[in-house]
Design an enzyme around this catalytic site. Structure first.
Site, PDB file in Angstrom:
ATOM      1  N   THR A 196       1.018  -1.089  -0.062  1.00 48.20           N
ATOM      2  CA  THR A 196      -0.004  -0.118   0.088  1.00 48.20           C
ATOM      3  C   THR A 196       0.849   1.209  -0.002  1.00 48.20           C
ATOM      4  O   THR A 196       0.586   2.281  -0.793  1.00 48.20           O
ATOM      5  CB  THR A 196      -1.132   0.168   1.168  1.00 48.20           C
ATOM      6  OG1 THR A 196      -1.808  -1.258   1.144  1.00 48.20           O
ATOM      7  CG2 THR A 196      -1.897   1.219   1.182  1.00 48.20           C
ATOM      8  N   ASP A 197       1.956   1.259   0.829  1.00 45.30           N
ATOM      9  CA  ASP A 197       2.854   2.547   0.884  1.00 45.30           C
ATOM     10  C   ASP A 197       3.570   2.581  -0.544  1.00 45.30           C
ATOM     11  O   ASP A 197       3.677   3.688  -0.980  1.00 45.30           O
ATOM     12  CB  ASP A 197       3.967   2.120   1.877  1.00 45.30           C
ATOM     13  CG  ASP A 197       3.399   2.505   3.281  1.00 45.30           C
ATOM     14  OD1 ASP A 197       2.636   3.340   3.297  1.00 45.30           O
ATOM     15  OD2 ASP A 197       4.326   2.060   4.136  1.00 45.30           O
ATOM     16  N   ILE A 198       3.948   1.492  -1.158  1.00 41.28           N
ATOM     17  CA  ILE A 198       4.567   1.434  -2.453  1.00 41.28           C
ATOM     18  C   ILE A 198       3.676   2.131  -3.568  1.00 41.28           C
ATOM     19  O   ILE A 198       4.022   3.071  -4.244  1.00 41.28           O
ATOM     20  CB  ILE A 198       5.065   0.263  -2.973  1.00 41.28           C
ATOM     21  CG1 ILE A 198       6.096  -0.313  -1.840  1.00 41.28           C
ATOM     22  CG2 ILE A 198       5.707   0.354  -4.453  1.00 41.28           C
ATOM     23  CD1 ILE A 198       7.428   0.351  -1.899  1.00 41.28           C
TER      24      ILE A 198
END
Length: 425
Positions: A196-198
């Site tokens: 999700t961060d990426i």
């Protein structure tokens, strides 16, 4: 301690984003990933970090997210966490304490000369320092501010902190990831990386590039409101549409695909392999190699719709066949007839893979602490403006003096006064 050495020069001055100035006030992963993408493409990215102080190690939290840590040329462990290395190359580091009035003044002065500012403070977190997007854009109307939060600038959850693991759960990803039903180990499962961060970092870079294109027409910057939850829900792709089309929530299928069969892992004589059969022609060729050509014309299996409906019957039949040979043998035979397949590699096998080596996915950069540092290259291959690898992830505050002298024209006495005030480090 700040290093007065010069700012690293981009090795490809014709980079796609050469001349773009970016202030990266973010930490952890999503924001730094976006900043690294921009830096890879030639932008000058200045990472703003909290100075080290008494009882405070300062800097991006991920500087301490280890082990593992980078080792020097003699094999001794340094204090540079591998996690920090993944998202902070092609940046300089400037240590500024924004809790001080003088530090706030430094950020405002830098923002007045920047094109882009990336931040991931909680909603309203920068306002207490007079560094909120509205204030900074009033100083510099051309400034593009990208704010990354867990839940966005609006809505009932806006004030909450958000982390990748939490958002993978709340955003539905974990409900469709993991072993199915009552199988051994069944239950919600996160992805093996902070996906999700990426993906949020990539959406941030896309949004920034879109805002830059709009600014070229209008002369005005804008504020980008980007939320981890929004990104996660948007990334559910076909699974979201499976639900929205039918009203039935998809369930966990392990490594199987909800819409395509066979499209999962299968046992072999020495491990496992992946079959990714995307059409009926590929399936017929697979059946021939497996020694069961008749499956390709069997009405229960001949079409993808039939295979999905008869998944429970077909998958064990294929598994019984694939157990008869080693993975490498199957891969060679199936590749020969154009059936997508492959081994399940460990990371050691990934970086030893001849295709990975041929594509140069490992890059080694000089590093002042370790001699060299191995990083993963940017996957973008631009023929006219190639990605450059100008500098390894910086030490905390390594370029404070050099950047403030270059951007703001501050001389030795001015820098000394800021240090005496505790504003920079």
């Amino acid at each position: 301690m700040a290093d007065t050495s010069r700012i690293p020069e981009n090795k490809a001055p014709g980079g796609a984003l050469a001349g773009l100035r970016v202030l990266d006030l973010s930490r952890i992963l999503a924001g730094p990933w976006a900043g690294q993408v921009l830096g890879d493409l030639g932008a000058e990215v200045v990472k703003i970090e909290r100075p080290q102080g008494p009882g405070d190690e300062g800097g991006d939290d991920t500087r301490r997210w280890g082990p593992p840590y980078l080792r020097d040329a003699d094999g001794r462990e340094t204090d540079v966490a591998a996690y920090f290395l993944c998202a902070n190359r092609n940046k300089t580091s400037v240590a500024v304490d924004i809790a001080t009035p003088e530090g706030q003044g430094v950020i405002r002065a830098l923002a007045a000369r920047a094109d882009v500012l990336i931040e991931n403070f909680k909603v309203g977190g920068l306002a207490r320092y007079g560094l909120d997007p509205a204030t900074l854009r009033a100083l510099n109307p051309r400034l593009i501010v990208c704010s990354i939060t867990g839940f966005g600038q609006t809505g009932p959850y806006a004030g909450r902190a958000g982390y990748d693991f939490l958002i993978q759960a709340m955003g539905g990803l974990m409900s469709i990831t993991g072993a199915p039903g009552d199988a051994e180990g069944a239950g919600p499962q996160k992805a093996g990386v902070a996906i999700t961060d990426i993906v949020t970092g990539l959406y941030a870079a896309i949004g920034i590039l879109a805002a830059l294109t709009a600014r070229a027409r209008t002369g005005e910057g804008q504020h980008i409101d980007l939320a981890l939850l929004d990104t996660q829900v948007a990334s559910l792709a076909n699974q979201a549409m499976n639900y929205l089309t039918t009203g039935v929530a998809p369930e966990r299928l392990g490594n199987a695909h909800p819409n395509i069969v066979p499209y999962q892992d299968f046992p072999t004589g020495d491990g496992a392999m992946i079959l990714a059969v995307g059409n009926d022609g590929q399936f017929a060729r697979l059946c021939g190699v497996l020694g069961f050509a008749e499956w390709g014309t069997d009405p229960r299996f001949a079409t993808n719709r039939a295979r999905v409906e008869n998944r429970a019957l077909l998958v064990p039949l294929i598994g019984a066949a694939t157990r008869q040979r080693r993975t490498a043998d199957w891969v060679a035979a199936l590749e020969g007839v154009g059936v997508p397949c492959g081994p399940v590699n460990t990371l050691a096998e990934v970086f030893a893979d001849p295709q990975v080596i041929a594509r140069g996915l490992r890059v080694d950069l000089p590093h002042p602490r370790a001699g060299t540092v191995a990083l993963v290259r940017n996957p973008l291959n631009l023929s006219g403006t190639p990605v450059a690898y100008a500098a390894p992830p910086p030490a905390l505050g390594e370029h404070t003096d050099a950047v403030l002298a270059d951007w703001l024209g501050l001389d030795g006495p001015a820098l000394a006064a800021l240090k005496d005030a505790g504003a920079i480090g």
